[in-house]
Scaffold this motif. Structure first.
Motif, PDB file in Angstrom:
ATOM      1  N   VAL A  39     -44.798 -18.227 -14.675  1.00 55.51           N
ATOM      2  CA  VAL A  39     -44.845 -18.938 -13.398  1.00 55.51           C
ATOM      3  C   VAL A  39     -45.324 -20.371 -13.605  1.00 55.51           C
ATOM      4  O   VAL A  39     -44.758 -21.322 -13.052  1.00 55.51           O
ATOM      5  N   VAL A  40     -46.359 -20.556 -14.416  1.00 56.46           N
ATOM      6  CA  VAL A  40     -46.931 -21.881 -14.633  1.00 56.46           C
ATOM      7  C   VAL A  40     -45.909 -22.805 -15.284  1.00 56.46           C
ATOM      8  O   VAL A  40     -45.662 -23.925 -14.815  1.00 56.46           O
ATOM      9  N   VAL A  41     -45.282 -22.341 -16.359  1.00 56.97           N
ATOM     10  CA  VAL A  41     -44.368 -23.219 -17.102  1.00 56.97           C
ATOM     11  C   VAL A  41     -43.104 -23.501 -16.294  1.00 56.97           C
ATOM     12  O   VAL A  41     -42.629 -24.646 -16.235  1.00 56.97           O
ATOM     13  N   MET A  42     -42.551 -22.484 -15.642  1.00 52.65           N
ATOM     14  CA  MET A  42     -41.338 -22.705 -14.855  1.00 52.65           C
ATOM     15  C   MET A  42     -41.600 -23.625 -13.664  1.00 52.65           C
ATOM     16  O   MET A  42     -40.767 -24.478 -13.331  1.00 52.65           O
ATOM     17  N   ALA A 101     -41.688 -31.228 -12.343  1.00 54.33           N
ATOM     18  CA  ALA A 101     -41.477 -32.476 -13.075  1.00 54.33           C
ATOM     19  C   ALA A 101     -40.220 -33.200 -12.619  1.00 54.33           C
ATOM     20  O   ALA A 101     -40.073 -34.403 -12.858  1.00 54.33           O
ATOM     21  N   GLN A 102     -39.318 -32.485 -11.931  1.00 52.93           N
ATOM     22  CA  GLN A 102     -38.080 -33.089 -11.447  1.00 52.93           C
ATOM     23  C   GLN A 102     -38.140 -33.429  -9.959  1.00 52.93           C
ATOM     24  O   GLN A 102     -37.104 -33.675  -9.341  1.00 52.93           O
ATOM     25  N   SER A 103     -39.327 -33.436  -9.381  1.00 54.71           N
ATOM     26  CA  SER A 103     -39.469 -33.647  -7.934  1.00 54.71           C
ATOM     27  C   SER A 103     -38.932 -35.019  -7.523  1.00 54.71           C
ATOM     28  O   SER A 103     -39.186 -36.026  -8.179  1.00 54.71           O
ATOM     29  N   PHE A 104     -38.215 -35.008  -6.417  1.00 50.04           N
ATOM     30  CA  PHE A 104     -37.700 -36.267  -5.873  1.00 50.04           C
ATOM     31  C   PHE A 104     -37.526 -36.196  -4.355  1.00 50.04           C
ATOM     32  O   PHE A 104     -37.986 -37.091  -3.632  1.00 50.04           O
ATOM     33  N   SER A 105     -36.866 -35.137  -3.857  1.00 47.40           N
ATOM     34  CA  SER A 105     -36.440 -35.096  -2.459  1.00 47.40           C
ATOM     35  C   SER A 105     -37.601 -35.234  -1.495  1.00 47.40           C
ATOM     36  O   SER A 105     -37.562 -36.061  -0.567  1.00 47.40           O
ATOM     37  N   GLU A 106     -38.651 -34.420  -1.684  1.00 45.49           N
ATOM     38  CA  GLU A 106     -39.760 -34.453  -0.735  1.00 45.49           C
ATOM     39  C   GLU A 106     -40.498 -35.788  -0.766  1.00 45.49           C
ATOM     40  O   GLU A 106     -40.966 -36.290   0.258  1.00 45.49           O
ATOM     41  N   VAL A 158     -35.890 -39.579 -21.399  1.00 46.25           N
ATOM     42  CA  VAL A 158     -37.267 -39.353 -21.849  1.00 46.25           C
ATOM     43  C   VAL A 158     -37.882 -38.203 -21.058  1.00 46.25           C
ATOM     44  O   VAL A 158     -38.537 -37.314 -21.615  1.00 46.25           O
ATOM     45  N   LEU A 159     -37.648 -38.192 -19.741  1.00 44.46           N
ATOM     46  CA  LEU A 159     -38.131 -37.077 -18.912  1.00 44.46           C
ATOM     47  C   LEU A 159     -37.463 -35.771 -19.321  1.00 44.46           C
ATOM     48  O   LEU A 159     -38.113 -34.717 -19.361  1.00 44.46           O
ATOM     49  N   PHE A 160     -36.175 -35.835 -19.652  1.00 44.51           N
ATOM     50  CA  PHE A 160     -35.470 -34.635 -20.108  1.00 44.51           C
ATOM     51  C   PHE A 160     -36.098 -34.077 -21.384  1.00 44.51           C
ATOM     52  O   PHE A 160     -36.255 -32.856 -21.524  1.00 44.51           O
ATOM     53  N   CYS A 161     -36.463 -34.936 -22.302  1.00 45.63           N
ATOM     54  CA  CYS A 161     -37.099 -34.481 -23.547  1.00 45.63           C
ATOM     55  C   CYS A 161     -38.431 -33.795 -23.264  1.00 45.63           C
ATOM     56  O   CYS A 161     -38.758 -32.766 -23.875  1.00 45.63           O
ATOM     57  N   LEU A 162     -39.188 -34.331 -22.326  1.00 42.91           N
ATOM     58  CA  LEU A 162     -40.469 -33.710 -21.970  1.00 42.91           C
ATOM     59  C   LEU A 162     -40.243 -32.343 -21.319  1.00 42.91           C
ATOM     60  O   LEU A 162     -40.957 -31.373 -21.627  1.00 42.91           O
ATOM     61  N   ILE A 163     -39.255 -32.249 -20.440  1.00 43.90           N
ATOM     62  CA  ILE A 163     -38.966 -30.966 -19.791  1.00 43.90           C
ATOM     63  C   ILE A 163     -38.438 -29.961 -20.809  1.00 43.90           C
ATOM     64  O   ILE A 163     -38.788 -28.777 -20.775  1.00 43.90           O
ATOM     65  N   PHE A 164     -37.606 -30.426 -21.736  1.00 46.50           N
ATOM     66  CA  PHE A 164     -37.108 -29.533 -22.783  1.00 46.50           C
ATOM     67  C   PHE A 164     -38.254 -29.004 -23.645  1.00 46.50           C
ATOM     68  O   PHE A 164     -38.255 -27.835 -24.037  1.00 46.50           O
ATOM     69  N   ALA A 165     -39.226 -29.862 -23.940  1.00 47.90           N
ATOM     70  CA  ALA A 165     -40.389 -29.410 -24.708  1.00 47.90           C
ATOM     71  C   ALA A 165     -41.163 -28.343 -23.951  1.00 47.90           C
ATOM     72  O   ALA A 165     -41.634 -27.352 -24.542  1.00 47.90           O
ATOM     73  N   LEU A 166     -41.294 -28.494 -22.630  1.00 50.18           N
ATOM     74  CA  LEU A 166     -41.960 -27.468 -21.827  1.00 50.18           C
ATOM     75  C   LEU A 166     -41.177 -26.156 -21.858  1.00 50.18           C
ATOM     76  O   LEU A 166     -41.768 -25.075 -21.977  1.00 50.18           O
ATOM     77  N   ALA A 167     -39.858 -26.241 -21.729  1.00 54.98           N
ATOM     78  CA  ALA A 167     -39.040 -25.025 -21.767  1.00 54.98           C
ATOM     79  C   ALA A 167     -39.142 -24.331 -23.124  1.00 54.98           C
ATOM     80  O   ALA A 167     -39.242 -23.099 -23.204  1.00 54.98           O
ATOM     81  N   TYR A 168     -39.119 -25.111 -24.196  1.00 57.26           N
ATOM     82  CA  TYR A 168     -39.232 -24.529 -25.535  1.00 57.26           C
ATOM     83  C   TYR A 168     -40.599 -23.870 -25.721  1.00 57.26           C
ATOM     84  O   TYR A 168     -40.705 -22.772 -26.287  1.00 57.26           O
ATOM     85  N   ALA A 169     -41.647 -24.541 -25.237  1.00 54.89           N
ATOM     86  CA  ALA A 169     -42.981 -23.943 -25.334  1.00 54.89           C
ATOM     87  C   ALA A 169     -43.056 -22.655 -24.528  1.00 54.89           C
ATOM     88  O   ALA A 169     -43.719 -21.689 -24.937  1.00 54.89           O
ATOM     89  N   ASN A 170     -42.360 -22.618 -23.398  1.00 55.95           N
ATOM     90  CA  ASN A 170     -42.347 -21.403 -22.586  1.00 55.95           C
ATOM     91  C   ASN A 170     -41.732 -20.242 -23.349  1.00 55.95           C
ATOM     92  O   ASN A 170     -42.282 -19.132 -23.380  1.00 55.95           O
TER      93      ASN A 170
END
Length: 333
Positions: free
Chosen positions: A258-261, A267-272, A311-323
């Motif tokens: 739950v935390v990682v997802m 990290a992709q927040s924009f609309s609100e 750059v943001l994509f690389c950070l999110i990919f690192a989070l997904a890989y760590a998950n």
């Protein structure tokens, strides 16, 4: 040659033959483990099934390539260029200079810090509250099914619609200022004050995410072995000790998921943020995606915006890989 020597040779040949037959299954398993193709030939029916499977999958793969892979590839190409669509010169290739400019930009790091504070703030509110609600609705009482549905309802409402509702709640004539007026407190301009804007966004986003996390925790609680809780109760453990030493350790993989997802999603927040504050006041709610939007569609610097996005994509990919790694390690242990 004597009959005795002939018999001994025949017996030795039989022994070697038996040893080869005995060792054949082990060699076959070793070949399978090494990934060698099996000696058995694939039947025509099997080949036809594989061919039909690829034919059925091909349209979806083609659509995925057109709507995902091609734009991603073109976006990466733009990140290596200096491109303003208003100008007629077209993209000017400059290699990784755009990435160096992003990593050396104080504005980008400030937006990244705001993104981290926003995401962590939402999680700090969401995880304990959703776990508590999951434990509450895990019991049996009248109306529990209705309560679960009501709590999950914000999850399925579009984020834009939720943002518009909370825009009214936070307004000068909204519900929160009406409640403050009832208790004799002055009104607060929640979204236009630097000290309250980001906190107001965090509260709204935590409310939106509460139901989804609650359902995931509820699924974990309902699949938990009851024998462990019963054994803890027999040993004299109270509710707090059972929760701390039995329930929480068993929910550790689910909590990590739950935390990682949620971090990846937040990290992709924009609309609100676009609806409620547009990144203000004074940039206090400008997250990375908001900065990308400004660079791309207000300043028309598509190359620089693409560099920030990757750059943001690389950070999110690192989070997904760590998950994936952490969940795999937790599952093995």
């Amino acid at each position: 040659m004597t009959p005795a020597s002939t018999g001994m040779r025949a017996a030795g040949a039989n022994d070697r033959y038996d040893q080869k037959r005995a060792a054949e299954p082990a060699r076959r398993d070793k070949r399978r483990a090494a990934g060698r193709p099996s000696a058995q030939r694939v039947s025509p029916v099997r080949r036809g099934q594989r061919r039909a499977g690829w034919m059925l999958v091909a349209p979806a793969v083609l659509v995925l390539l057109v709507v995902a892979a091609v734009p991603i590839g073109y976006g990466f190409y733009l990140s290596l260029t200096s491109y303003n669509p208003v100008e007629t010169t077209g993209p000017q290739f400059h290699g990784f200079d755009g990435y160096r400019a992003v990593l050396g930009s104080a504005e980008f790091w400030r937006a990244l810090l705001t993104t981290v504070v926003y995401a962590v703030g939402v999680l700090v509110l969401t995880i304990p509250a959703s776990l508590g609600l999951a434990m509450l609705v895990n019991g049996r009482f009248p109306g529990v099914t209705l309560f679960r549905g009501v709590m999950y309802l914000p999850r399925v409402v579009p984020l834009i619609a939720v943002s518009m509702i909370w825009l009214w709640l936070y307004s000068r004539d909204g519900f929160f200022n009406y409640a403050l007026d009832l208790v004799g407190l002055p009104p607060v301009d929640f979204l236009n004050t630097e000290g309250t804007a980001l906190g107001s966004l965090i509260v709204m986003r935590a409310w939106k995410a509460l139901g989804g996390s609650m359902i995931i925790f509820l699924a974990g609680l309902q699949t938990m072995p009851k024998e462990l809780l019963e054994s803890a109760a027999v040993d004299g453990a109270g509710r707090w000790h059972s929760f701390r030493h039995v329930t929480l350790p068993l929910l550790a993989p689910i909590t990590l998921y739950v935390v990682v997802m949620d971090l990846i999603y937040l990290a992709q927040s924009f609309s609100e943020i676009y609806v409620l504050t547009s990144g203000g006041p004074l940039g206090s709610t400008t997250v990375v995606n908001m900065l990308v939007y400004r660079e791309a569609f207000q300043n028309f610097q598509l190359g620089h915006a693409s560099s920030m996005a990757f750059v943001l994509f690389c950070l999110i990919f690192a989070l997904a890989y760590a998950n994936v790694r952490l969940l795999t390690r937790t599952g093995k242990s």
